[in-house]
Design a protein around this motif. Structure first.
Motif, mmCIF file in Angstrom:
data_model
loop_
_atom_site.group_PDB
_atom_site.id
_atom_site.type_symbol
_atom_site.label_atom_id
_atom_site.label_comp_id
_atom_site.label_asym_id
_atom_site.label_seq_id
_atom_site.Cartn_x
_atom_site.Cartn_y
_atom_site.Cartn_z
ATOM 1 N N GLN A 1 48.941 29.983 -11.594
ATOM 2 C CA GLN A 1 47.860 30.922 -11.303
ATOM 3 C C GLN A 1 46.958 31.106 -12.526
ATOM 4 N N LYS A 2 47.546 31.164 -13.707
ATOM 5 C CA LYS A 2 46.749 31.286 -14.935
ATOM 6 C C LYS A 2 45.828 30.087 -15.097
ATOM 7 N N LEU A 3 46.342 28.924 -14.750
ATOM 8 C CA LEU A 3 45.537 27.712 -14.832
ATOM 9 C C LEU A 3 44.359 27.785 -13.866
ATOM 10 N N MET A 4 44.622 28.299 -12.674
ATOM 11 C CA MET A 4 43.547 28.466 -11.694
ATOM 12 C C MET A 4 42.527 29.505 -12.178
ATOM 13 N N ASP A 5 43.029 30.560 -12.779
ATOM 14 C CA ASP A 5 42.136 31.623 -13.251
ATOM 15 C C ASP A 5 41.152 31.101 -14.292
ATOM 16 N N LYS A 6 41.603 30.140 -15.102
ATOM 17 C CA LYS A 6 40.730 29.572 -16.130
ATOM 18 C C LYS A 6 39.512 28.896 -15.513
ATOM 19 N N GLU A 7 39.660 28.439 -14.278
ATOM 20 C CA GLU A 7 38.550 27.751 -13.621
ATOM 21 C C GLU A 7 37.488 28.730 -13.131
ATOM 22 N N GLY A 8 37.849 30.005 -13.079
ATOM 23 C CA GLY A 8 36.869 31.035 -12.753
ATOM 24 C C GLY A 8 36.393 31.043 -11.318
ATOM 25 N N LYS A 9 37.169 30.491 -10.406
ATOM 26 C CA LYS A 9 36.757 30.453 -8.996
ATOM 27 C C LYS A 9 37.273 31.653 -8.205
ATOM 28 N N GLY A 10 38.143 32.423 -8.812
ATOM 29 C CA GLY A 10 38.702 33.582 -8.126
ATOM 30 C C GLY A 10 39.660 33.223 -7.007
ATOM 31 N N GLU A 11 40.234 32.038 -7.099
ATOM 32 C CA GLU A 11 41.137 31.584 -6.034
ATOM 33 C C GLU A 11 42.571 31.996 -6.328
ATOM 34 N N LYS A 12 43.310 32.241 -5.250
ATOM 35 C CA LYS A 12 44.725 32.619 -5.365
ATOM 36 C C LYS A 12 45.589 31.401 -5.039
ATOM 37 N N LEU A 13 46.622 31.194 -5.835
ATOM 38 C CA LEU A 13 47.504 30.045 -5.636
ATOM 39 C C LEU A 13 48.101 30.050 -4.236
ATOM 40 N N GLU A 14 47.963 28.939 -3.533
ATOM 41 C CA GLU A 14 48.557 28.750 -2.217
ATOM 42 C C GLU A 14 49.485 27.537 -2.262
ATOM 43 N N ALA A 15 50.265 27.375 -1.208
ATOM 44 C CA ALA A 15 51.244 26.289 -1.171
ATOM 45 C C ALA A 15 50.592 24.924 -1.357
ATOM 46 N N TRP A 16 49.377 24.726 -0.799
ATOM 47 C CA TRP A 16 48.717 23.422 -0.894
ATOM 48 C C TRP A 16 48.080 23.187 -2.254
ATOM 49 N N ASP A 17 48.170 24.183 -3.128
ATOM 50 C CA ASP A 17 47.668 24.035 -4.496
ATOM 51 C C ASP A 17 48.762 23.621 -5.481
ATOM 52 N N TRP A 18 50.014 23.786 -5.092
ATOM 53 C CA TRP A 18 51.114 23.672 -6.062
ATOM 54 C C TRP A 18 51.134 22.306 -6.736
ATOM 55 N N TRP A 19 51.090 21.234 -5.946
ATOM 56 C CA TRP A 19 51.195 19.892 -6.524
ATOM 57 C C TRP A 19 49.990 19.590 -7.416
ATOM 58 N N TYR A 20 48.805 20.025 -6.977
ATOM 59 C CA TYR A 20 47.570 19.735 -7.700
ATOM 60 C C TYR A 20 47.567 20.390 -9.075
ATOM 61 N N TYR A 21 47.915 21.657 -9.110
ATOM 62 C CA TYR A 21 47.882 22.357 -10.387
ATOM 63 C C TYR A 21 49.119 22.069 -11.237
ATOM 64 N N THR A 22 50.191 21.673 -10.594
ATOM 65 C CA THR A 22 51.356 21.238 -11.371
ATOM 66 C C THR A 22 51.011 19.986 -12.169
ATOM 67 N N GLU A 23 50.268 19.069 -11.557
ATOM 68 C CA GLU A 23 49.865 17.859 -12.267
ATOM 69 C C GLU A 23 48.931 18.201 -13.422
ATOM 70 N N LYS A 24 48.028 19.162 -13.212
ATOM 71 C CA LYS A 24 47.144 19.603 -14.291
ATOM 72 C C LYS A 24 47.942 20.255 -15.425
ATOM 73 N N LEU A 25 48.945 21.072 -15.041
ATOM 74 C CA LEU A 25 49.755 21.757 -16.049
ATOM 75 C C LEU A 25 50.613 20.760 -16.831
ATOM 76 N N ARG A 26 51.085 19.724 -16.149
ATOM 77 C CA ARG A 26 51.859 18.683 -16.830
ATOM 78 C C ARG A 26 51.004 18.037 -17.944
ATOM 79 N N LYS A 27 49.754 17.778 -17.587
ATOM 80 C CA LYS A 27 48.831 17.181 -18.563
ATOM 81 C C LYS A 27 48.618 18.136 -19.734
ATOM 82 N N GLU A 28 48.454 19.424 -19.436
ATOM 83 C CA GLU A 28 48.186 20.416 -20.472
ATOM 84 C C GLU A 28 49.385 20.630 -21.383
ATOM 85 N N LYS A 29 50.587 20.706 -20.806
ATOM 86 C CA LYS A 29 51.780 21.038 -21.583
ATOM 87 C C LYS A 29 52.379 19.834 -22.302
ATOM 88 N N PHE A 30 52.300 18.670 -21.664
ATOM 89 C CA PHE A 30 53.009 17.508 -22.201
ATOM 90 C C PHE A 30 52.081 16.330 -22.505
#
Length: 694
Positions: free
Chosen positions: A340-369
């Protein structure tokens, strides 16, 4: 996943008229082929039913000879004779069962629905045969004085319990009702799985605008273009619900509405109030199973199933699952907050939903590792991964696998390997079938065309649905697919390396909560640095995977494990909830699922790995048994500690595992086998640490 080539294929019409010429039916004799492999080039649709019916006649005759034998009942003339009483049914069942999952057609589906009640009735005729049970019981009552070895004792115990658990001690009226229940369950099960396959194939997401492909890798778009062209829609891109299409789409597509469409199509399979709807079918299955359990003297179906498993009863299973839930859910919530924090950075005001999990997990993987799946896929060419799994087996167990040419196969994708021991003797034959097709069920599994017993070498297959080659680009696997290949090959090793005297105790004929140990422990080698350097080579340059990438892979091993464990646990608990019901009247399985997940506190961004209307595992042998993956995960993590302590290729440790687990099949109690290998019962801590929960 393990699938046994059972005779009760899940599901009909006695004495169907067979007018087809059957003189040359390949199932009527031992296969007249090198190594006795199935002659797929000769097998035709019209061969199956006559072979089933003739196989039933053959087994009936053999059973009657056991009953009519005037000699005193012995282990050999009753138990062994019964174990060996179905050679033709074994041949046709082994092929037919796998074909209905790996390369089915409408005609095969129709036949499976027609023949299943016939096979159900045949099985009941065996286990409710009082003359036969009298013989089995006579041997069982003498078991202490027969001087049997441990494998013989185990086979005798299994055969006796099979009769008792199949209703041999029930009065006639309850036996009659049990027969009806078994027939109904057999056809309902086939309909359920066929509906799920139809739902998979029915959904097609065509994209005709380049901008809607935003975020998707080039190789994936190229694959989707080829799929669309093959479907008569050249110039478009086609995405489906098969794992190799759905998961990358959810992982990479920047088009949120399309991600939602894909996700919802997947989780609503069998729940669309159409001809493939599974709600009523599953509610009927659950109700019939409860009735069956009560006939057998149990309060619920789960306790009936678990009575012969390692876990013993539903209380033990639920205590185990609820304990793990206390570790998994908090970790999943932490992960959701990070996304959700990652989504918030995008400034779209979107709330994490089930269909977002894989997409933002891949982004977080890139950011963390500083790692993306696309960085490592070029090192995981399917053929190299497979050779890596083979090389591990060679170093551990001394076996070699060599590709065979000219062996009959049922589809051009299938490849065949001869397995030999280090002394050059043949161990068995191994088939692989790795790519998705419209006629193939989703997921991955191991099965047998022929099971090992004294003097008989096994024929084993692995069937999967991995990323397909695209143009000049070979099949490049994800980490998950790499581990799945090692997993299924672990099942195959169990079926290939078994050294049992009797078919009924060999290989994967073990209790369900033990069968995943050989498969899951084999996954551990897939990402060991020493092993990665053996097989992970860039498909274009041949460069061995660099240490920097290996380090990143290892650092992110526990990444997203809250999600992975929670969705798996949710499905396992759902399975247990359904099968511990003591009143199923008027049950709405979808509403019940929601209530069960709400009670657990499952967050809305995660669904059970399998929802009720497409939970094929609990239709195909894992009913009240889906917990087995986690139960065995305790075993495999604890077991791999022994290899880490002594070296991942330590010969003594490998020999201990081979001799006490892989070779033993079900010849002794599974916990006895485990302790013979490990020296003690398994500990939970290694699993928790490897999942990042401790």
């Amino acid at each position: 996943m393990f699938k046994k080539s059972i005779l009760i294929l899940a599901a009909s019409c006695m004495m169907y008229s067979c007018t087809t010429q059957t003189e040359n039916n390949p199932f009527f004799t031992e296969f007249q082929t090198p190594n006795g492999v199935p002659p797929f080039d000769q097998i035709k649709l019209e061969h199956y039913e006559p072979a089933f019916l003739k196989g039933i006649e053959e087994q009936n005759a053999k059973i009657q000879s056991i009953v009519d034998n005037d000699e005193a009942p012995t282990f050999e003339n009753v138990i062994v004779a019964l174990d060996n009483s179905s050679p033709m049914l074994d041949r046709v069942g082994g092929v037919f069962h796998n074909m209905t999952e790996a390369e089915t057609t409408d005609e095969l589906t129709e036949l499976s629905i027609r023949i299943a009640p016939v096979l159900s009735e045949h099985e009941d005729n065996i286990y409710l045969n009082q003359g036969l049970f009298k013989k089995v019981n006579a041997v069982y009552q003498q078991k202490e004085s027969l001087g049997l070895n441990s494998e013989q004792q185990r086979l005798l115990e299994k055969k006796y319990k099979e009769f008792v658990r199949s209703g041999a001690n029930l009065p006639a009226d309850k036996q009659a009702r049990l027969r009806e229940i078994n027939k109904q369950l057999s056809t309902l099960s086939i309909t359920f799985t066929n509906n799920t396959l139809n739902e998979n194939n029915a959904f097609k997401l065509f994209i005709d605008k380049q901008e809607d492909l935003a975020g998707l890798p080039e190789w994936f778009c190229q694959s989707a273009a080829e799929e669309a062209k093959a479907d008569g829609q050249e110039g478009k891109w086609l995405f489906t619900l098969h794992n190799a299409s759905r998961l990358p789409f959810l992982q990479y597509s920047a088009n949120r509405p399309l991600r939602e469409k894909m996700y919802k199509a997947y989780i609503n399979r069998g729940n669309n109030n159409d001809k493939n709807d599974n709600k009523k079918i599953l509610s009927d299955i659950i109700s019939l199973r409860l009735e069956k359990a009560r006939l057998m003297g149990f309060d619920c179906y789960a306790n009936f199933v678990l009575d012969t498993k390692m876990a013993k009863n539903s209380t033990n299973v639920m205590d185990f699952l609820n304990n793990l839930w206390g570790y998994a859910l908090p970790k999943a919530k932490t992960e959701a907050a990070e996304l959700q924090k990652l989504m918030d950075k995008e400034g779209k005001g979107e709330k994490l939903e089930a269909w977002d999990w894989w997409y933002y997990t891949e982004k977080l993987r890139k950011e963390k590792f500083n790692l993306e799946e696309e960085d490592i896929k070029p090192y995981f060419k399917l053929e190299n991964v497979r050779e890596g799994a083979f090389a591990v087996a060679n170093k551990l167990y001394g076996i070699t696998l060599t590709k065979l040419e000219g062996i009959p196969v049922y589809h051009p994708d299938v490849e065949v390997f001869e397995v030999k021991a280090n002394d050059g003797s043949q161990v068995g034959i191994f088939y692989v079938d790795y790519f998705p097709r419209s006629g193939k069920s989703g997921g991955a599994w191991m099965s047998n065309y022929r099971e090992q017993q004294a003097g008989v070498r096994p024929l084993v297959c692995n069937v999967c649905s991995f990323t397909k080659p695209v143009g000049d680009t070979p099949s490049l696997l994800t980490i998950d697919e790499v581990e799945t290949l090692f997993h299924e090959f672990g099942h195959a090793l169990h079926g290939l390396l078994t050294q049992c005297q009797y078919k009924g105790t060999s290989g994967t004929n073990v209790v369900r909560d033990f069968v995943e140990l050989p498969s899951q422990i084999n996954e551990h080698w897939a990402t060991e640095p020493e092993v990665l350097k053996m097989y992970a080579k860039h498909y274009q340059t041949g460069e061995v995977i660099p240490d920097s990438l290996i380090e990143k892979i290892l650092k992110q091993k526990t990444f997203n494990q809250g999600f992975m464990t929670t969705e798996l646990l949710a499905a396992a608990i759902l399975d247990m909830n359904l099968h511990t019901l003591t009143d199923t009247r008027g049950i709405d399985v979808v509403a019940y699922e929601k209530e069960a997940m709400d009670r657990l506190g499952l967050i809305p961004q995660i669904a059970p790995r399998y929802r009720t209307t497409y939970f094929n595992h609990i239709i195909g042998g894992y009913e009240a048994g889906y917990y087995s993956y986690l139960w065995a995960n305790v075993l495999d993590n604890d077991a791999f500690e022994a290899f880490k302590e002594h070296g991942i290729f330590d010969k003594q440790t490998a020999d201990l595992f081979r001799q006490n687990v892989l070779e033993k099949g079900d010849s002794e109690d599974p916990m006895t086998l485990y302790k013979n290998f490990r020296g003690a019962e398994p500990q939970l801590d290694p699993m928790l640490k490897n999942r990042g929960m401790k």
